[in-house]
Design an enzyme around this catalytic site. Structure first.
Site, mmCIF file in Angstrom:
data_model
loop_
_atom_site.group_PDB
_atom_site.id
_atom_site.type_symbol
_atom_site.label_atom_id
_atom_site.label_comp_id
_atom_site.label_asym_id
_atom_site.label_seq_id
_atom_site.Cartn_x
_atom_site.Cartn_y
_atom_site.Cartn_z
ATOM 1 N N GLY A 1 -2.509 8.256 -4.387
ATOM 2 C CA GLY A 1 -1.805 9.441 -4.859
ATOM 3 C C GLY A 1 -0.590 9.787 -4.017
ATOM 4 O O GLY A 1 -0.353 9.231 -2.949
ATOM 5 N N ASP A 2 0.200 10.706 -4.538
ATOM 6 C CA ASP A 2 1.310 11.340 -3.821
ATOM 7 C C ASP A 2 1.544 12.627 -4.628
ATOM 8 O O ASP A 2 0.618 13.086 -5.313
ATOM 9 C CB ASP A 2 2.542 10.403 -3.799
ATOM 10 C CG ASP A 2 3.605 10.839 -2.776
ATOM 11 O OD1 ASP A 2 3.472 10.496 -1.598
ATOM 12 O OD2 ASP A 2 4.564 11.547 -3.152
ATOM 13 N N GLN B 1 7.187 3.860 4.003
ATOM 14 C CA GLN B 1 5.775 3.467 4.007
ATOM 15 C C GLN B 1 5.545 2.191 4.818
ATOM 16 O O GLN B 1 4.503 2.042 5.456
ATOM 17 C CB GLN B 1 5.319 3.263 2.553
ATOM 18 C CG GLN B 1 3.813 3.331 2.360
ATOM 19 C CD GLN B 1 3.309 4.751 2.210
ATOM 20 O OE1 GLN B 1 3.887 5.552 1.492
ATOM 21 N NE2 GLN B 1 2.216 5.077 2.885
ATOM 22 N N LYS C 1 0.859 -1.189 0.000
ATOM 23 C CA LYS C 1 0.000 0.000 0.000
ATOM 24 C C LYS C 1 0.884 1.224 0.000
ATOM 25 O O LYS C 1 1.818 1.334 0.819
ATOM 26 C CB LYS C 1 -0.893 0.010 1.261
ATOM 27 C CG LYS C 1 -1.830 1.194 1.308
ATOM 28 C CD LYS C 1 -3.062 0.981 0.462
ATOM 29 C CE LYS C 1 -3.825 2.259 0.148
ATOM 30 N NZ LYS C 1 -3.356 2.940 -1.087
ATOM 31 N N LYS D 1 5.437 1.655 -3.014
ATOM 32 C CA LYS D 1 5.384 3.017 -3.563
ATOM 33 C C LYS D 1 5.697 2.928 -5.044
ATOM 34 O O LYS D 1 6.373 2.005 -5.487
ATOM 35 C CB LYS D 1 6.436 3.904 -2.885
ATOM 36 C CG LYS D 1 6.128 5.376 -2.934
ATOM 37 C CD LYS D 1 5.219 5.772 -1.798
ATOM 38 C CE LYS D 1 4.739 7.195 -1.936
ATOM 39 N NZ LYS D 1 4.077 7.631 -0.701
HETATM 40 N N1 GLU Z 1 1.255 9.048 -0.552
HETATM 41 C C1 GLU Z 1 0.698 9.007 0.753
HETATM 42 C C2 GLU Z 1 1.765 8.704 1.778
HETATM 43 O O1 GLU Z 1 2.887 9.138 1.623
HETATM 44 C C3 GLU Z 1 -0.541 8.151 0.873
HETATM 45 C C4 GLU Z 1 -0.441 6.758 0.369
HETATM 46 C C5 GLU Z 1 -1.782 6.015 0.318
HETATM 47 O O2 GLU Z 1 -2.805 6.581 0.599
HETATM 48 O O3 GLU Z 1 -1.712 4.833 -0.019
HETATM 49 O O4 GLU Z 1 1.551 8.078 2.788
#
Ligand code: GLU
Length: 449
Positions: free
Chosen positions: A168-169, A114, A93, A129
């Site tokens: 998203g990011d 993450q 995720k 990621k």
């Molecule tokens: N990109 C976000 C983070 O850095 C969210 C990732 C997501 O919702 O999977 O955590």
């Protein structure tokens, strides 16, 4: 930078040798290993560093070609990435980042962080990621759509609601998730809502997902203030960035009685002593997809725009770096500390350099690392997955209440772990150790995987 425990030096050296030139990844690994000295001393099961070595090696790394056609009919070429880092706790995720600076080292640093962030949420999600060196800036909607369709035409074979769930990011918001989801649905002939998060509210998205990273960061700071008998009331804050995280961090600071007096983009920053006008900022950034200079022009004489210098020279009590990695350096940290800053909390991923963290620590500025403070985004993504799995959709109030509770649980878990290891108030140590032990213990329970 603090030195590593003797047993962890070979682990770090191996990471550097196996991943040459990936500086951001080395930095993210070093930061976690710095915290693990007391853990390897206390727990013989981690003592030879073996599980830590495995944790630093992604389970799978995918790199692919993304060809697309621009509005002038010219063929363009980008590179796509998905690093499926660790699935001990659940499906991979993590977000997708579209930005010209993206290369394997950035995706790996983000994926590594993450893993621990997702563990801290207490929800069943592994770490991953992805992204591309595609630059959405100045591209038409049609170009962004064609790029996203091409990206998904390759990515679809690697993802799924039980396998890997992107979101998203930087550079990937609701528009991009829509184009990606549409192409996934078309190629697979499946309406698989849980394959992506950050979806629109009409087609499987969750209330509060848009706001969650910024709101969550501010909830976390609120808990840090409460822990020492303080509050946001009447405090001034500086928020770097002006994208999704920054906008909703500003909104929540204002709701909790503080005042955000500056924000930025990659061209400059704006200072407004009476507080940033959030409605206008949203209109400029989210509707017009404009720049901060457009906001400053519309505000007139009340706002001071600066194209040079650092936003961190603006005196404030709360500093929230919400732009990008390594945006707050040693000099910035020194300026914040000497101007009386009380708290620095990372809304972005790894925005504070290791040297800056040392300066803040020495000056007793309380510091919250991104893997704890910005976990509200991915936590709400997991709530979106939960709603998709049960074909349900919650009210804004219910989703926000869940977010607030999750942030409090992360905050308390960081403090309790720091206490347990004799480092009271050290959120970095608390977050790293707590996230690490959960993932490492699960890996050990699952065999040599
Ligand atoms: N990109 C976000 C983070 O850095 C969210 C990732 C997501 O919702 O999977 O955590």
């Amino acid at each position: 930078m603090p030195v590593l425990d003797q047993q962890l030096i070979p682990v770090f050296d191996e990471v550097v040798t196996r991943n040459p030139g990936e500086n951001e990844f080395h930095q993210a690994v070093h930061e976690v290993l710095e915290s693990l000295g007391p853990v390897v001393a206390k727990h013989p099961e981690y003592a030879d560093g073996e599980v830590i070595r495995r944790l630093c090696e992604p389970e799978r790394q995918i790199i692919f070609r993304v060809p697309w056609v621009d509005d002038a009919g010219k063929v363009r070429l980008n590179r796509g990435f998905r690093v499926e880092f660790n699935s001990a706790l659940g499906p991979y995720k993590g977000g997708l980042r579209f930005h010209p600076s993206v290369y394997l080292g950035i995706v790996k640093f983000l994926g590594f962080e993450q893993i621990f962030k997702n563990a801290l949420t207490g929800l069943s999600i592994g770490g991953g990621k992805g992204g591309s060196d595609f630059d959405p800036k100045g591209r038409s909607d049609a170009e962004v759509m064609r790029f996203c369709q091409s990206f998904m035409t390759e990515l679809y074979r690697h993802i799924g609601e039980y396998t890997d769930v992107p979101a998203g990011d930087i550079g990937v918001g609701g528009r991009e998730i829509g184009y990606l989801f549409g192409q996934y649905k078309r190629i697979t002939n499946r309406y698989e809502s849980g394959v992506l998060t950050g979806k629109g509210l009409d087609w499987g998205g969750s209330q509060v997902r848009t706001e969650a990273t910024g709101y969550g960061t501010v909830y976390f700071v609120n808990d840090m203030l409460t822990a020492v008998g303080d509050s946001f009331d009447g405090k001034t804050a500086v928020v770097s960035g002006s994208g999704n995280v920054a906008i909703y961090a500003i909104e929540k600071v204002h709701q909790l009685g503080g005042r955000v007096i500056a924000c930025s983009d990659s061209n400059g920053y704006v200072v407004e002593e009476n507080g940033i006008d959030l409605d206008l900022l949203k209109e400029v950034k989210e509707v017009r997809r404009g720049r901060l200079v457009d906001y400053a022009q519309a505000r007139g004489s009340g706002a001071h725009y600066s194209a040079t210098g650092s936003i961190w020279s603006v005196p404030c009590q709360i500093a929230l770096p919400c732009a990008t990695q390594n945006e707050l350096d040693e000099a910035d940290a020194a300026a914040l500390a000497s101007n009386g800053c009380l708290v620095v909390a990372e809304g972005a991923n790894m925005p504070t350099t290791p040297e800056a963290i040392d300066v803040l620590r020495a000056a007793n500025v309380r510091f919250a690392p991104g893997k704890a403070a910005n976990a509200g985004g991915v936590a709400t993504s997991a709530l979106e997955m939960q709603q998709n799995a049960s074909r349900d959709s919650w009210s804004f109030e219910h989703a926000e209440e869940r977010l607030e509770k999750i942030m409090r649980a992360i905050h308390d878990r960081c403090l309790e772990t720091a206490d347990e290891y004799g480092a009271t108030g050290d959120y970095v140590l608390g977050a790293n150790i707590s996230g690490f032990t959960q993932v490492a213990d699960t890996m050990l329970a699952l065999g040599i995987i």
